[in-house]
Design a protein around this motif. Structure first.
Motif, mmCIF file in Angstrom:
data_model
loop_
_atom_site.group_PDB
_atom_site.id
_atom_site.type_symbol
_atom_site.label_atom_id
_atom_site.label_comp_id
_atom_site.label_asym_id
_atom_site.label_seq_id
_atom_site.Cartn_x
_atom_site.Cartn_y
_atom_site.Cartn_z
ATOM 1 N N UNK A 75 14.292 10.174 23.741
ATOM 2 C CA UNK A 75 15.556 9.442 23.698
ATOM 3 C C UNK A 75 15.784 8.577 22.551
ATOM 4 N N UNK A 77 17.888 5.571 21.568
ATOM 5 C CA UNK A 77 18.236 4.486 22.277
ATOM 6 C C UNK A 77 19.037 3.496 21.351
ATOM 7 N N UNK A 79 18.303 0.376 20.158
ATOM 8 C CA UNK A 79 17.516 -0.597 19.333
ATOM 9 C C UNK A 79 17.935 -0.375 17.955
ATOM 10 N N UNK A 80 17.722 -1.496 17.080
ATOM 11 C CA UNK A 80 18.035 -1.561 15.667
ATOM 12 C C UNK A 80 16.953 -0.809 14.814
ATOM 13 N N UNK A 81 15.754 -1.180 15.309
ATOM 14 C CA UNK A 81 14.578 -0.504 14.608
ATOM 15 C C UNK A 81 14.376 -1.114 13.297
ATOM 16 N N UNK A 82 14.895 -2.332 12.973
ATOM 17 C CA UNK A 82 14.961 -2.797 11.585
ATOM 18 C C UNK A 82 13.528 -3.329 11.470
ATOM 19 N N UNK A 83 12.629 -2.396 11.318
ATOM 20 C CA UNK A 83 10.978 -2.963 11.073
ATOM 21 C C UNK A 83 10.550 -3.197 9.949
ATOM 22 N N UNK A 84 10.251 -4.503 9.462
ATOM 23 C CA UNK A 84 10.056 -4.840 8.138
ATOM 24 C C UNK A 84 8.617 -3.957 7.625
ATOM 25 N N UNK A 85 8.539 -3.597 6.456
ATOM 26 C CA UNK A 85 7.184 -2.756 6.078
ATOM 27 C C UNK A 85 7.255 -1.229 6.375
ATOM 28 N N UNK A 86 8.108 -0.868 6.898
ATOM 29 C CA UNK A 86 7.998 0.875 7.582
ATOM 30 C C UNK A 86 9.248 1.527 6.822
ATOM 31 N N UNK A 87 8.546 2.585 6.446
ATOM 32 C CA UNK A 87 9.691 3.475 5.576
ATOM 33 C C UNK A 87 10.007 4.567 6.873
ATOM 34 N N UNK A 91 7.997 6.299 10.205
ATOM 35 C CA UNK A 91 8.521 6.251 11.691
ATOM 36 C C UNK A 91 8.538 7.534 12.240
ATOM 37 N N UNK A 95 6.465 9.048 15.548
ATOM 38 C CA UNK A 95 7.243 9.799 16.759
ATOM 39 C C UNK A 95 6.685 11.343 16.731
ATOM 40 N N UNK A 121 12.874 1.750 3.254
ATOM 41 C CA UNK A 121 12.351 0.804 4.193
ATOM 42 C C UNK A 121 13.449 0.891 5.244
ATOM 43 N N UNK A 137 14.607 10.959 14.657
ATOM 44 C CA UNK A 137 13.434 10.624 15.511
ATOM 45 C C UNK A 137 13.599 11.421 16.798
#
Lengths: 296, 249
Positions: A75, A77, A79-87, A91, A95, A121, A137
């Motif tokens: 899916x 979806x 969500x913003x997925x603005x996760x700090x420290x993840x390139x 991600x 997945x 990032x 994703x």
């Protein structure tokens, strides 16, 4: 072959508020379905039930399993997925690791012209770039049933074009895709089946052709000093709006209505005739527009 | 197994190696406090420097659990990562195991950094067995704090969580005697402080560095906190699930 999605008489409440009422539909494998509805129509709730994020004991089958139990569902979806420290690349790898037969993240990034972002990032990306990464994703999963929840929100024109090209590509690969949107126009080129949800009920389930046959109207507008009410007797008039001298007639058979309008031609000016757009059809269904002529 | 390995790789980078908040608040700040306070209290240096090392370890674990893990999980939930994992992974076991694993690793870093500082600056001399015992106690003692961090991560707004985190972390640190001895606090405050999980953990580490027997009441106290928090979280989960369930079927 079992249908990819089967929903039978689904009802859902949040407390005392009934969100979905007797929703039933089926989706054949390999089809693209557009789920259209205004804000609050119940689209996201329905999607969350189909994904198994909201539990229900109603009969809902996803690829022959209960919602949330199939290994081949993905899916996109909201969500913003603005996760700090993840390139971005990380991600996508995360997945890919969850699916039995994923696509290589690098390949997908290349397909979407996003290779340059692989080492960026997530929380450095713009909203539009994040939406494209979220779509990437979904592609990485290589799942056979894909849900896209208002996928093009925040995308620029080029990104939208790329998006629809890739949806077509997935369709050609035989994937079943359910897309939710506010806009009928957006999905008309791709969707094989259209579901229109209004106040938690399916108001329409069919193809675009069937939708047009059922709801196509011609808008006839003109100016006259006559009362709007006298035009109600014309053949196939569905609705009349009057604003001062301006009159707008919605007809289910434009030719027939125009023939009846001939005797009045000398009394009318600025005659304009257009077939209703998909947007008008959508409004007719979701807002239930009726004859609202003001008799004076 | 591959899913677990990927989850560990994914979380390790963002929770530790790229998490400057952890490095500053959980490692540098307690270490700086340790150096500062042990240098002021030179008179009691023999016992105080080892005991205060334990206090700062507990303080660091508290910060990591409430301000670190709680914030991370709240962000994961609000930014859609939890939803993504629910859709792709069917359950969140790998995620929670990974968070707990890295939380333990963060606490091991704390032991290494604070222990090395204590050895180098104050010549704290503990046996290998004492260090291993501290490690085991930290593993046990972090459980109720982690559960508390996970519980407060369900707060919906980041601002509320930050306030809640501050309201828990600093009073708990003071009341349980992590910054200064609990004995100098009024009796009624001590009666609250000596029932907190951080007090039990601090007391057990203190017994260990002093070569004394671990107080059984501390183990029981931690056990009660763990069981209580698990029960509260289970009830909370059931209520949340029921809210999303059909009213009419």
């Amino acid at each position: 072959m079992t249908n990819a999605i089967i929903v039978n008489n689904l009802k859902f409440n949040y407390g005392n508020q009934q969100v979905l009422q007797d929703v039933s539909f089926e989706v054949q494998p390999g089809k693209v379905v557009g789920l259209i509805g205004e804000n609050g129509a119940g689209k996201t709730t329905l999607l969350r039930i189909l994904l198994g994020l909201l539990k229900t004991n109603m009969k809902v089958s996803i690829l022959g399993h209960r919602p949330g139990m199939s290994q081949s569902v993905a899916s996109m979806f909201q969500g913003d997925l603005k996760l700090p420290g993840v390139k971005v690349g990380e991600i996508l790898a995360e997945v890919a690791a969850q699916y039995p037969n994923p696509k290589a993240p690098q390949t997908v990034l290349k397909e979407l012209n996003l290779s340059d972002l692989a080492h960026h990032y997530l929380n450095d990306l713009s909203g539009g770039q994040l939406r494209r990464v979220t779509f990437a994703m979904t592609l990485v999963s290589n799942a056979s049933l894909i849900f896209l929840d208002e996928p093009t929100v925040g995308m620029d024109v080029n990104a939208r074009q790329d998006f629809w090209i890739n949806v077509d590509r997935m369709k050609n690969e035989g994937k079943t895709i359910l897309i939710t949107s506010h806009y009928l126009e957006e999905i008309q080129q791709t969707a094989d089946q259209i579901l229109i949800l209004k106040d938690g009920k399916i108001e329409f389930d069919g193809t675009l052709n069937e939708l047009q046959k059922q709801y196509l109207t011609t808008q006839i507008s003109f100016e006259t000093k006559r009362k709007g009410s006298i035009f109600r007797k014309l053949t196939q008039v569905q609705a009349i709006e009057q604003n001062g001298n301006k009159i707008k007639i919605s007809s289910t058979n434009g030719d027939a209505t125009l023939r009846d309008l001939v005797p009045y031609l000398e009394e009318i000016q600025h005659l304009n005739i257009i077939d209703a757009s998909l947007e008008n059809i959508f409004q007719t269904i979701t807002r239930g527009e009726k004859n609202n002529a003001e008799d004076d | 197994m591959q899913k677990m390995i990927e989850q560990l790789k994914f979380d390790g980078k963002r929770l530790i190696f790229r998490n400057y908040g952890f490095v500053f608040f959980s490692l540098l700040m307690p270490t700086a406090f340790y150096i500062l306070f042990t240098q002021i209290n030179r008179v009691q240096i023999k016992t105080f420097s080892a005991e205060y090392m334990g206090s700062m370890m507990v303080y660091s674990i508290l910060i990591t659990a409430i301000m670190g893990v709680g914030n991370f999980m709240e962000r994961d939930r609000n930014q859609g990562l939890i939803t993504l994992l629910k859709i792709t992974n069917r359950n969140l076991n790998h995620y929670y195991i990974s968070i707990c694993f890295w939380s333990l690793m963060m606490n091991i870093f704390t032991i290494v950094i604070l222990g090395t500082t204590a050895i180098l600056i104050n010549h704290v001399d503990l046996s290998t067995m004492q260090w291993v015992t501290i490690l085991g106690l930290v593993w046990l003692g972090q459980i109720p704090l982690l559960l508390l961090g996970i519980a407060i991560s369900h707060v919906k707004r980041q601002e509320t969580l930050t306030i809640l985190g501050n309201l828990i972390t600093f009073p708990v640190a003071i009341l349980s005697g992590l910054w200064w001895p609990i004995q100098i606090l009024p009796r009624w405050v001590q009666n609250i402080g000596n029932k907190l999980p951080t007090y039990f953990l601090n007391d057990m580490i203190s017994s260990t560095v002093n070569n004394a027997k671990i107080n059984w009441n501390d183990v029981q106290g931690l056990g009660v906190w763990i069981v209580g928090l698990v029960a509260v979280m289970t009830v909370g989960t059931i209520i949340t699930r029921r809210k999303g369930r059909l009213a009419r079927g």
